[in-house]
Design a protein around this motif. Structure first.
Motif: not given
Length: 150
Positions: A56-65, A67-77
């Motif tokens: 469960k924790n690994t899945q949580f971290v993968r999903k959060a990462n 989202l972070a990658a998508q925000l980074d691609a949008e320049g919105a981190l």
């Protein structure tokens, strides 16, 4: 990268521990007496719970990462604008100031996963891990099109 290596090493150590504990549980069950079988079953429950928790924790971290990658691609981190003490710790007043802005942003757009992500980062910076996790879970659910209870 360092955090990923630390997580991988910790997960590997936990898996080794789960295998070790599980093998002891099997040995107790193979002994065949009612007491050892009972203890063996009880011991086998620990690695099952541990594997579930790790998954469960690994899945949580993968999903959060993700989202972070998508925000980074949008320049919105979120930008690290926090003041720090000479020792490198985050200044509490600075964290509170950023948190207030992130909270207002999230209240203005409660269905935007991006604002929940940034709020989760602000909670984390303020050292409020339980609320940071809940805010990130909300961000993940909104991103995936699911609803989550408040």
């Amino acid at each position: 990268m360092r955090a990923k290596i630390t997580y991988a090493v910790t997960a590997a150590v936990l898996v080794f521990y789960f295998v070790l504990v599980g093998s002891r549980g099997v040995l107790l069950i193979q002994n065949g007496t009612p007491v050892t079988v009972t203890f063996g079953v009880a011991v086998l429950i620990l690695p099952v719970i541990g594997v579930w928790f790790l998954w469960k924790n690994t899945q949580f971290v993968r999903k959060a990462n993700r989202l972070a990658a998508q925000l980074d691609a949008e320049g919105a981190l979120p930008v690290d604008e926090l003041k720090r003490t000479p020792g490198g710790r985050i200044d509490r007043d600075s964290a509170d100031e950023v948190f207030a802005r992130r909270k207002a942003e999230t209240e203005a757009a409660p269905d935007d996963w991006r604002s929940w992500f940034r709020l989760a980062v602000a909670y984390h910076d303020a050292r409020d891990t339980p609320r940071a996790r809940k805010a990130m879970q909300r961000a993940i659910a909104l991103h995936d099109g699911r609803t989550i209870e408040a």
